[in-house]
Design a protein around this motif. Structure first.
Motif, PDB file in Angstrom:
ATOM      1  N   MET A   1       0.816  -1.903  -0.418  1.00  0.00           N
ATOM      2  CA  MET A   1      -0.068   0.254   0.285  1.00  0.00           C
ATOM      3  C   MET A   1       0.723   1.289  -0.185  1.00  0.00           C
ATOM      4  N   PHE A   2       2.249   0.515   0.689  1.00  0.00           N
ATOM      5  CA  PHE A   2       2.712   2.444   0.361  1.00  0.00           C
ATOM      6  C   PHE A   2       3.850   2.777  -0.386  1.00  0.00           C
ATOM      7  N   SER A   3       4.201   1.462  -1.841  1.00  0.00           N
ATOM      8  CA  SER A   3       4.543   1.777  -2.807  1.00  0.00           C
ATOM      9  C   SER A   3       3.638   2.697  -3.547  1.00  0.00           C
ATOM     10  N   ASN A   4       2.013   2.209  -3.518  1.00  0.00           N
ATOM     11  CA  ASN A   4       0.975   2.676  -4.314  1.00  0.00           C
ATOM     12  C   ASN A   4       0.680   4.104  -4.044  1.00  0.00           C
ATOM     13  N   TYR A   5       1.415   3.791  -1.863  1.00  0.00           N
ATOM     14  CA  TYR A   5       0.875   5.782  -1.731  1.00  0.00           C
ATOM     15  C   TYR A   5       1.664   6.892  -2.552  1.00  0.00           C
ATOM     16  N   LEU A   6       2.931   5.898  -2.684  1.00  0.00           N
ATOM     17  CA  LEU A   6       3.729   6.725  -2.998  1.00  0.00           C
ATOM     18  C   LEU A   6       3.712   7.141  -4.760  1.00  0.00           C
ATOM     19  N   ILE A   7       3.634   6.468  -5.043  1.00  0.00           N
ATOM     20  CA  ILE A   7       2.663   6.364  -6.669  1.00  0.00           C
ATOM     21  C   ILE A   7       1.781   7.350  -6.631  1.00  0.00           C
ATOM     22  N   GLY A   8       1.160   7.643  -6.217  1.00  0.00           N
ATOM     23  CA  GLY A   8       0.156   8.287  -6.497  1.00  0.00           C
ATOM     24  C   GLY A   8       0.467  10.333  -5.927  1.00  0.00           C
ATOM     25  N   LEU A   9       1.600   9.840  -4.935  1.00  0.00           N
ATOM     26  CA  LEU A   9       1.455  11.227  -4.197  1.00  0.00           C
ATOM     27  C   LEU A   9       2.765  12.305  -5.382  1.00  0.00           C
ATOM     28  N   ARG A  10       3.580  10.801  -5.898  1.00  0.00           N
ATOM     29  CA  ARG A  10       4.779  11.506  -6.084  1.00  0.00           C
ATOM     30  C   ARG A  10       4.269  12.391  -8.101  1.00  0.00           C
ATOM     31  N   GLU A  11       3.534  11.278  -9.086  1.00  0.00           N
ATOM     32  CA  GLU A  11       2.985  11.123  -9.955  1.00  0.00           C
ATOM     33  C   GLU A  11       1.751  12.809  -9.658  1.00  0.00           C
ATOM     34  N   GLY A  12       0.845  12.747  -8.922  1.00  0.00           N
ATOM     35  CA  GLY A  12      -0.069  13.860  -8.153  1.00  0.00           C
ATOM     36  C   GLY A  12       0.619  14.580  -8.637  1.00  0.00           C
ATOM     37  N   LEU A  13       1.714  15.181  -7.702  1.00  0.00           N
ATOM     38  CA  LEU A  13       2.149  16.324  -7.469  1.00  0.00           C
ATOM     39  C   LEU A  13       3.054  16.929  -8.196  1.00  0.00           C
ATOM     40  N   GLU A  14       3.422  16.727  -8.948  1.00  0.00           N
ATOM     41  CA  GLU A  14       4.041  16.822 -10.460  1.00  0.00           C
ATOM     42  C   GLU A  14       2.798  17.490 -10.947  1.00  0.00           C
ATOM     43  N   ALA A  15       1.359  16.517 -11.282  1.00  0.00           N
ATOM     44  CA  ALA A  15       0.806  17.579 -12.049  1.00  0.00           C
ATOM     45  C   ALA A  15      -0.158  18.453 -10.901  1.00  0.00           C
ATOM     46  N   SER A  16      -0.284  18.288  -9.838  1.00  0.00           N
ATOM     47  CA  SER A  16      -0.440  19.826  -9.377  1.00  0.00           C
ATOM     48  C   SER A  16      -0.082  20.601  -9.237  1.00  0.00           C
ATOM     49  N   LEU A  17       1.803  20.776  -8.830  1.00  0.00           N
ATOM     50  CA  LEU A  17       2.441  21.704  -9.476  1.00  0.00           C
ATOM     51  C   LEU A  17       2.433  22.057 -11.057  1.00  0.00           C
ATOM     52  N   VAL A  18       1.780  21.388 -11.979  1.00  0.00           N
ATOM     53  CA  VAL A  18       1.775  21.764 -12.793  1.00  0.00           C
ATOM     54  C   VAL A  18       0.570  22.694 -12.958  1.00  0.00           C
ATOM     55  N   VAL A  19      -0.429  22.394 -12.639  1.00  0.00           N
ATOM     56  CA  VAL A  19      -2.100  23.415 -12.470  1.00  0.00           C
ATOM     57  C   VAL A  19      -1.441  24.574 -11.638  1.00  0.00           C
ATOM     58  N   CYS A  20      -0.805  24.486 -10.866  1.00  0.00           N
ATOM     59  CA  CYS A  20      -0.348  25.742  -9.802  1.00  0.00           C
ATOM     60  C   CYS A  20       0.150  26.760 -10.171  1.00  0.00           C
ATOM     61  N   ILE A  21       1.124  26.226 -11.068  1.00  0.00           N
ATOM     62  CA  ILE A  21       1.840  27.083 -11.594  1.00  0.00           C
ATOM     63  C   ILE A  21       1.122  28.473 -12.802  1.00  0.00           C
ATOM     64  N   LEU A  22       0.444  27.037 -13.920  1.00  0.00           N
ATOM     65  CA  LEU A  22      -0.115  27.760 -15.074  1.00  0.00           C
ATOM     66  C   LEU A  22      -1.325  29.345 -14.501  1.00  0.00           C
ATOM     67  N   ILE A  23      -2.055  28.147 -13.651  1.00  0.00           N
ATOM     68  CA  ILE A  23      -3.420  28.748 -12.937  1.00  0.00           C
ATOM     69  C   ILE A  23      -2.774  29.971 -12.068  1.00  0.00           C
ATOM     70  N   ALA A  24      -1.658  29.964 -11.565  1.00  0.00           N
ATOM     71  CA  ALA A  24      -1.142  30.828 -10.803  1.00  0.00           C
ATOM     72  C   ALA A  24      -0.604  32.103 -11.702  1.00  0.00           C
ATOM     73  N   TYR A  25      -0.401  31.923 -12.765  1.00  0.00           N
ATOM     74  CA  TYR A  25       0.645  32.742 -13.712  1.00  0.00           C
ATOM     75  C   TYR A  25      -0.822  33.277 -14.275  1.00  0.00           C
ATOM     76  N   LEU A  26      -1.782  32.550 -14.579  1.00  0.00           N
ATOM     77  CA  LEU A  26      -2.263  33.431 -15.252  1.00  0.00           C
ATOM     78  C   LEU A  26      -3.514  34.917 -14.414  1.00  0.00           C
ATOM     79  N   VAL A  27      -3.718  34.138 -12.989  1.00  0.00           N
ATOM     80  CA  VAL A  27      -4.285  35.362 -12.112  1.00  0.00           C
ATOM     81  C   VAL A  27      -3.298  36.751 -12.384  1.00  0.00           C
ATOM     82  N   LYS A  28      -2.149  35.828 -12.503  1.00  0.00           N
ATOM     83  CA  LYS A  28      -0.685  37.152 -11.800  1.00  0.00           C
ATOM     84  C   LYS A  28      -1.250  38.084 -13.337  1.00  0.00           C
ATOM     85  N   THR A  29      -1.341  37.726 -14.180  1.00  0.00           N
ATOM     86  CA  THR A  29      -0.692  38.547 -16.168  1.00  0.00           C
ATOM     87  C   THR A  29      -2.523  39.467 -16.062  1.00  0.00           C
ATOM     88  N   GLY A  30      -3.325  39.009 -15.097  1.00  0.00           N
ATOM     89  CA  GLY A  30      -5.055  39.724 -15.453  1.00  0.00           C
ATOM     90  C   GLY A  30      -5.657  38.934 -16.839  1.00  0.00           C
TER      91      GLY A  30
END
Length: 291
Positions: A1-30
């Motif tokens: 279960m831990f190995s699968n948690y690690l997979i979800g965390l690692r891969e999911g965090l990469e996608a979350s960071l991408v979304v975070c950066i895209l949305i934050a940039y659009l908000v900042k630039t109006g």
């Protein structure tokens, strides 16, 4: 279960960071008007990843046993290859991910709505497809007939979404380069177990000989159905009776891959007395507060 948690965390965090950066940039630039096509691209990417995972799971059930083992083994090898490339790529680009995405988003904004949808889709879709394939291979390798592997993945993805939201709100800052180095190293260990089990599947399919040639058998010491046997299986895909081929594949992948992965440019620089890449000393990579 831990190995699968690690997979979800690692891969999911990469996608979350991408979304975070895209949305934050659009908000900042109006450019809030561009948020809808970006979310559309993200939604399509998520749907594609879920559809791909469903096809792998339900499509394989219609095959014969040998065909299932051949498919499982082949896709496990492909998944390990993709994940290995991914952990090395992220370790190299984590420091520059934000500026790279900003450049792509600027180009998409100039091209129009369709380009925005495509940019968001491609940015998140790659992570989603990799996650679906590696999760399927890992769950297939676990093969314990329980929902624990999927629960582990779901918890990892939920944690990643929460961390992404905290990054966006500016409530959390971590050194992403170090985070991806440590989790990448652990993921290489998990991948080694998946790869070994993939070769075992190919042996059961009759594609590779040696199914009865065991390297050792310590089932009496570590019963597979014991709590510690289950723990080792869940974390490292440990098998108490591996074949010679499995053990050889596991060692030949894990030892050199982990050694190369952990020898960072900074480590080499310390050994040679030079700065990595001849540039300034590395600085922390952080996701800024909501922009």
């Amino acid at each position: 279960m831990f190995s699968n948690y690690l997979i979800g965390l690692r891969e999911g965090l990469e996608a979350s960071l991408v979304v975070c950066i895209l949305i934050a940039y659009l908000v900042k630039t109006g450019r809030r008007d561009a948020l809808k096509p970006v979310w559309t691209g993200i939604g399509i990417a998520i749907a594609l990843a879920m559809g791909f995972g469903s096809v792998l799971e339900f499509g394989s059930q219609e095959l014969t046993f040998q065909a299932q083992e051949a498919l499982g083994g082949s896709l496990s090898i492909v998944a390990v290859g993709l994940v290995t490339w991914m952990v090395f790529w992220m370790r190299r680009t984590a420091r520059h991910l934000r500026s790279e995405l900003h450049g792509k988003l600027d180009a998409a904004l100039a091209m129009g709505t369709g380009a925005l949808v495509a940019t968001a889709f491609l940015a998140v879709g790659r992570e989603g497809l990799e996650t679906a394939l590696f999760v399927w291979a890992s769950v297939h390798a676990a093969g314990d007939g329980t929902p624990r592997p999927l629960i582990g993945v779901a918890l990892g993805l939920a944690t990643a979404v929460l961390l992404g939201w905290l990054f966006y709100r500016g409530a959390l800052r971590i050194n992403l380069a170090k985070f991806f180095t440590w989790t990448g190293g652990m993921l290489v260990v998990v991948a080694a177990g998946v790869l070994a089990y993939g070769f075992h599947d190919l042996q059961e399919a009759g594609w590779i000989p040696g199914l009865t040639d065991l390297a050792f058998d310590i089932s009496g010491v570590i019963p597979p159905d014991s709590w510690y046997g289950t723990l080792l299986k869940g974390v490292f895909n440990f098998q108490p009776d591996p074949t010679v081929v499995q053990l050889a594949v596991w060692a030949l992948y894990l030892v050199p891959t982990l050694a190369v992965f952990l020898v960072t440019p900074e480590f080499i620089a310390r050994l040679t007395g030079r700065q990595a890449g001849g540039a300034a000393p590395a600085v922390e990579t952080k996701v800024p507060a909501s922009e």
